[in-house]
Design an enzyme around this catalytic site. Structure first.
Site, mmCIF file in Angstrom:
data_model
loop_
_atom_site.group_PDB
_atom_site.id
_atom_site.type_symbol
_atom_site.label_atom_id
_atom_site.label_comp_id
_atom_site.label_asym_id
_atom_site.label_seq_id
_atom_site.Cartn_x
_atom_site.Cartn_y
_atom_site.Cartn_z
ATOM 1 N N ASP A 189 15.338 53.024 67.221
ATOM 2 C CA ASP A 189 15.296 52.205 68.434
ATOM 3 C C ASP A 189 15.387 53.017 69.717
ATOM 4 O OD1 ASP A 189 18.001 52.883 68.137
ATOM 5 O OD2 ASP A 189 18.735 50.921 68.771
ATOM 6 N N ASN A 190 16.036 54.169 69.674
ATOM 7 C CA ASN A 190 16.153 55.044 70.850
ATOM 8 C C ASN A 190 16.736 56.373 70.405
ATOM 9 O OD1 ASN A 190 18.517 52.607 71.493
ATOM 10 N ND2 ASN A 190 19.248 54.671 71.012
ATOM 11 N N LYS B 28 20.126 59.042 74.530
ATOM 12 C CA LYS B 28 20.150 57.590 74.732
ATOM 13 C C LYS B 28 20.406 57.230 76.190
ATOM 14 C CE LYS B 28 22.502 53.459 72.924
ATOM 15 N NZ LYS B 28 23.467 52.960 71.910
ATOM 16 N N HIS C 101 20.285 41.998 67.411
ATOM 17 C CA HIS C 101 20.612 42.400 68.791
ATOM 18 C C HIS C 101 19.628 41.882 69.843
ATOM 19 C CE1 HIS C 101 23.229 45.551 71.042
ATOM 20 N NE2 HIS C 101 23.412 44.297 71.438
ATOM 21 N N ARG D 298 14.215 46.729 70.991
ATOM 22 C CA ARG D 298 13.918 45.797 69.904
ATOM 23 C C ARG D 298 13.047 44.642 70.379
ATOM 24 N NH1 ARG D 298 17.842 47.041 65.611
ATOM 25 N NH2 ARG D 298 18.816 48.945 66.369
ATOM 26 N N LYS E 183 20.457 44.577 61.727
ATOM 27 C CA LYS E 183 20.856 44.372 63.122
ATOM 28 C C LYS E 183 19.744 43.688 63.914
ATOM 29 C CE LYS E 183 22.169 47.064 67.216
ATOM 30 N NZ LYS E 183 22.527 48.404 67.720
ATOM 31 N N ASP F 76 19.031 53.137 63.960
ATOM 32 C CA ASP F 76 19.758 52.859 65.197
ATOM 33 C C ASP F 76 20.353 54.162 65.747
ATOM 34 O OD1 ASP F 76 21.050 51.612 67.269
ATOM 35 O OD2 ASP F 76 22.257 50.285 66.033
ATOM 36 N N ASP F 77 19.964 54.526 66.959
ATOM 37 C CA ASP F 77 20.486 55.726 67.634
ATOM 38 C C ASP F 77 20.189 57.018 66.866
ATOM 39 O OD1 ASP F 77 21.485 53.967 69.501
ATOM 40 O OD2 ASP F 77 23.562 54.661 69.384
ATOM 41 N N SER G 91 25.408 45.168 67.686
ATOM 42 C CA SER G 91 25.942 46.464 67.256
ATOM 43 C C SER G 91 27.337 46.315 66.663
ATOM 44 C CB SER G 91 25.992 47.444 68.437
ATOM 45 O OG SER G 91 24.713 47.721 68.918
ATOM 46 N N HIS H 119 24.238 54.244 64.313
ATOM 47 C CA HIS H 119 25.049 53.907 65.498
ATOM 48 C C HIS H 119 26.522 54.184 65.208
ATOM 49 C CE1 HIS H 119 26.595 51.536 68.879
ATOM 50 N NE2 HIS H 119 25.347 51.420 69.321
ATOM 51 N N CYS I 272 19.064 49.722 73.131
ATOM 52 C CA CYS I 272 18.850 48.922 71.931
ATOM 53 C C CYS I 272 18.103 47.606 72.153
ATOM 54 C CB CYS I 272 20.207 48.640 71.304
ATOM 55 S SG CYS I 272 20.100 47.661 69.817
#
Length: 450
Positions: A284-285, A305, A127, A75, A125, A31-32, A152, A232, A71
């Site tokens: 994810d990004n 992001k 989301h 996903r 996660k 994540d991130d 998140s 994240h 996010c």
């Protein structure tokens, strides 16, 4: 000629052998995490020995893309192989009090794998919505088992983030105190609230490795979607990782993620299924640059992001399958959208009978051939029916139709990344050769390429 024929025949026989038994599938989703965050992607102070091992034994992608710089849309695209405007999960992300989620008429990777005999689990996660009575939770989207926070962890109150009792770093009021404490679900039941962050990754890994062990003992093909909360903000870590890395709190969180990856690989090997398991790691990004040292880094790429500059969507990508996937590095173009069709090809199943945007990655993974993907479309968090796509890549060329800032402070050195950098339309498009200029700093003369 005969030598080339023999090589092709051997390659084909290897593929047939690989598909003779349905392989297990493990997707490891950070994540991130930025393009430049891992040691194997060049970061000088990150501690990621297990991901480094994956890259040494597997195939590292230098041009791997996620389908969205945010996010929830990212996903949704991973699960459906569809750009987010097709699934309706855009342009923003789901909040805890949102009533919507990934539409139930979308067919997920988990649903398709179940249809050909796989056991399915997601840990971490989600989301992609909760909804009334949990109607959008993973157990209604093809997953047999779910454990995790459904959004998140900054969408909750901040509490203890680092072992034993250190508070979360909150330089910009990162956590939303207007929502209830983070719940941890097991299937559709809340088993912990608030989530205890210093034990969370250990709880996740226990659930993931127990699933692997159980399905391995049953000789059942399985799909594990391991969706880490890391990295994240706010970062967190337990006893093993806290103060383990000179990179600081972000480094500790990343080290804990890497530990989790190592535990999963170890379990696959211990259960004797690593030689029949396709594992893929990605993010994810890109990094949330607004949080400075409490965020990842994009390496040589531009912005992060929420941006359609490559720093927002080009992410790490590592494939691992001992004895099947060639080891090394590839510069071929690929994306998270491509994992679904690739997995279904391996599993002997079919893609949903709707328009999808992914391509089979097998030629790159197993045959050292050119990618089936030659283009990539960039949608922004600000995309509307009026603007549509923000940028388009065709082979090495990337054309920006629109640019705008991302999640970045307004004093960031590169002004086009800043949150207050408003929408700019480019006619003719802003054109770059991202093979020779990955930082997208030197526009080409579009008249030479008309």
């Amino acid at each position: 000629m005969m030598e080339d024929f023999v090589k092709c025949l051997v390659s084909a026989l290897m593929l047939c052998t690989a598909w003779a038994k349905q392989p297990n599938v493990v997707i490891l989703f950070a994540d991130d995490l930025g393009y430049g965050d891992l040691a194997c992607y060049g970061h000088p102070t990150s501690l990621t020995p297990n991901l480094d091992r994956m890259s040494e034994e597997g195939l590292l992608f230098t041009q791997f893309y996620t389908a969205s710089p945010l996010c929830s849309p990212s996903r949704a695209a991973l699960m459906t192989s569809r750009y987010s405007p097709r699934s309706g999960v855009y342009p923003g992300v789901f909040a805890p009090n949102d009533v919507g989620g990934l539409p139930l008429n979308e067919t997920t990777m988990a649903e398709s794998l179940k249809s050909v005999g796989y056991s399915t689990a997601i840990v971490g996660k989600w989301h992609l919505g909760v909804g009334k009575d949990g109607m959008y939770l993973p157990t209604h989207q093809g997953f047999d088992y779910y454990m995790g926070i459904p959004y998140s962890h900054d969408m909750c109150m901040c509490d203890v983030c680092f072992y034993p009792d250190l508070k979360c770093s909150d330089p910009q009021n990162e956590c939303n105190h207007g929502y209830v404490p983070c719940p941890v679900f097991e299937n559709e039941k809340i088993i912990q609230q608030p989530a205890v962050k210093i034990n969370l990754t250990e709880m996740y890994i226990d659930a993931a490795t127990n699933f692997i062990k159980e399905k391995s003992e049953q000789s059942s093909p399985f799909f594990l979607y391991m969706a880490f909360q890391h990295t994240h903000k706010p970062q967190f870590s337990g006893k093993l990782a806290t103060n383990s890395c000179i990179r600081g709190e972000f480094g500790d969180a990343l080290a804990e993620l890497d530990w989790g990856v190592g535990q999963i690989l170890e379990e696959l090997e211990k259960d004797g299924v690593s030689d029949n398991t396709f594992v893929f790691f990605t993010s994810d990004n890109g990094p949330s640059l607004e949080f400075r040292t409490h965020a990842g880094v994009q390496g040589a790429l531009r912005c992060g992001k929420a941006s359609t500059w490559d720093g927002g969507v080009r992410v790490p990508g590592i494939a691992w399958w001992p004895g099947k996937i060639r080891h090394g590095r590839t510069q071929e173009l690929a994306a998270t959208l491509d994992l679904f069709p690739t997995v279904m090809k391996l599993a002997g199943g079919k893609m949903p009978s709707v328009i999808t945007d992914g391509v089979d990655m097998s030629p790159v993974l197993f045959e050292n051939k050119e990618s089936n993907r030659q283009n990539f479309v960039y949608y922004s968090q600000g995309s509307t029916p009026q603007t549509g796509l923000y940028a388009l890549r065709l082979r090495q060329y990337k054309a920006h139709l629109y640019t705008r800032g991302g999640l970045c402070r307004n004093d960031y050195p590169d002004e086009v990344c800043r949150a207050n950098y408003t929408l700019v339309a480019h006619s003719p498009p802003l054109l770059f050769n991202v093979d020779v200029d990955p930082s997208e700093l030197y526009p080409l003369d579009p008249t030479e390429y008309a």
